[in-house]
Write an enzyme that holds these catalytic residues in place. Sequence first.
Site, PDB file in Angstrom:
ATOM      1  N   ASP A 196     -41.664-134.098  60.766  1.00  0.00           N
ATOM      2  CA  ASP A 196     -42.483-133.689  61.909  1.00  0.00           C
ATOM      3  C   ASP A 196     -41.591-133.528  63.141  1.00  0.00           C
ATOM      4  O   ASP A 196     -40.546-134.180  63.265  1.00  0.00           O
ATOM      5  CB  ASP A 196     -43.557-134.741  62.168  1.00  0.00           C
ATOM      6  N   GLY A 241     -21.811-134.615  62.197  1.00  0.00           N
ATOM      7  CA  GLY A 241     -22.148-133.703  61.105  1.00  0.00           C
ATOM      8  C   GLY A 241     -21.700-132.289  61.414  1.00  0.00           C
ATOM      9  O   GLY A 241     -21.080-132.011  62.458  1.00  0.00           O
ATOM     10  N   MET A 274     -25.561-123.185  63.489  1.00  0.00           N
ATOM     11  CA  MET A 274     -25.293-121.911  64.137  1.00  0.00           C
ATOM     12  C   MET A 274     -26.431-121.468  65.046  1.00  0.00           C
ATOM     13  O   MET A 274     -26.235-120.617  65.907  1.00  0.00           O
ATOM     14  CB  MET A 274     -25.046-120.836  63.073  1.00  0.00           C
TER      15      MET A 274
END
Length: 557
Positions: free
Chosen positions: A219, A165, A169
């Site tokens: 979570d 993917g 940053m």
Amino acid sequence: MRIVDNFRLQCPFEDLQRDAGLVCEAIGARLSQVKLRANFQVQVLSSVFFRNKGAYVVGKIINGFAELPFALPILHDKQGRLFIDACLFGEDELQMLFSFARAYFMVDMEIPAAYVQFLRSLMPRKPRGELYSALGLAKQGKTLFYRDFLYHLKHSSDRFRIAPGIKGMVMLVFDLPSFPYVFKVIKDHYPPQKDTTREQVQGKYLLVKQHDRVGRMADTLEYSEVAFARERFEDELIAEIRAFAASQLEISDRDGDGHEEVIIKHLYIERRMIPLNIYLQEAFEAGEQGQVERAVLEYGNAIKDLVAANIFPGDMLWKNFGVTRNGKVVFYDYRESGRARGVHEAPCRPAGSGVLAGPQGPHPRRPRARRVSLRARQALRAATARAARRGGRMSIQWREFWEIASYVVTALGLPVAVLFFAWEQRKERDNEEEEGYQLLSDAYNDFLKVVLAHPDLHLRTQEPLPDPTSEQRERMLVIFDMLISLFERAFLVAYKVDMTETERRRWNSWDDYMREWCRREDFHNALPLLLSGEDREFQEYIRRVAAEERGPIIVTS
């Protein structure tokens, strides 16, 4: 009725007999084609599960060798009386109720392990660690998760890698392909457009941990000083961590067993999901238009649910959302999230009339995405009928008006989403270019450190070193070779014939570097040797620069 009465809830029911009848009808519909066996029975846990203002009765129906899990949500009406809101049947619906994207339950348990064992019989695919966490026992959940993780490492052989993917940053993400979780490390440095600190990022994750996640926020498990076997890491991943999160990395043999370990000082662990941008791209390439539309609607519903729970996602790029195996869109990048009321100062709708308290917490009554068009059409038909009865005067109540507006938004949302997708792709490309430029700048700074480590070569002075020794010439040639490699990389990444103003500004810095070094006599004279085997277009460019600064390059035999 006896099952519900045994819980001795203090608030009275609006009509328990009616609710019990509706529950029996729902169960009867599920068992209408099934023959009842001698052991037919209903088992429920002795405590209700509380979350927000809702309570849940959890149990299972046993008939012969078959078991049917169920849950009954109990809510408040406007007068504070209780009613059974729905019947949830089967493992999939209970998995969503106990999802990792929802807040923890509050349960009065004498023996938590017995509750977990019973819940495992309802949801055998649910890990025990997640069940302990869902019951509010987060420490036990983390301990069991880590035990399961170590067991998986012992019985697997694949290696940790950089997660597929678009790279973030602020967070560095890696995973183990055979393990359904991802590992996230906060980077040491961020691009200029990301004005944040490590402490602020940790604060965002803590906010989400303590907040109602309304089924839309994953979570996280937070760990410190986590040790992994060095041989299970790909070299590219180690280089990535060293480049972006060196302060969080230690490679040593702490336990003295003779095996080198990778120790991560601080990391977050989350359930792996398919990033929404990849999900949409794959659906688009497969021609699954319906799948694209459903995902976009789910994305909009996720933002709506988050804002209703007083969470503003901040950076709402597709890559910051993931798709679960049930097709639900979940937000998982919290570095720019915050409370919605702290972002927008528009008046908030107070709790009270028209507010539900359910598994997603108190939120305004609002139709789900699939109900919007139906309810809006009903409102339009009702309003039109009243207008006809009143001689053409149409009166629409505010509630109906907002439902119609919601329908319009849904009808127009897909084209807008497509435009937003194109804009987001452009923004991501710009961010990637900015990050690439920042990496090149960091690489040049690292090169200057090498230069400073050899002051005897006089590489930062205007005049070259007079009468260098053979050893000094060799070192100088190696350093010049490193510089040429860096210049070539910058040329291939950043140079274009037709550049935008931003791209031109970035490239001018590298052009200045090249001209500065080409003015040096020693570097200029070494160019014929240094450029051997380099990219042809790059050779032509730097030869032209060298000719402009110090004259044409002379090739000597």
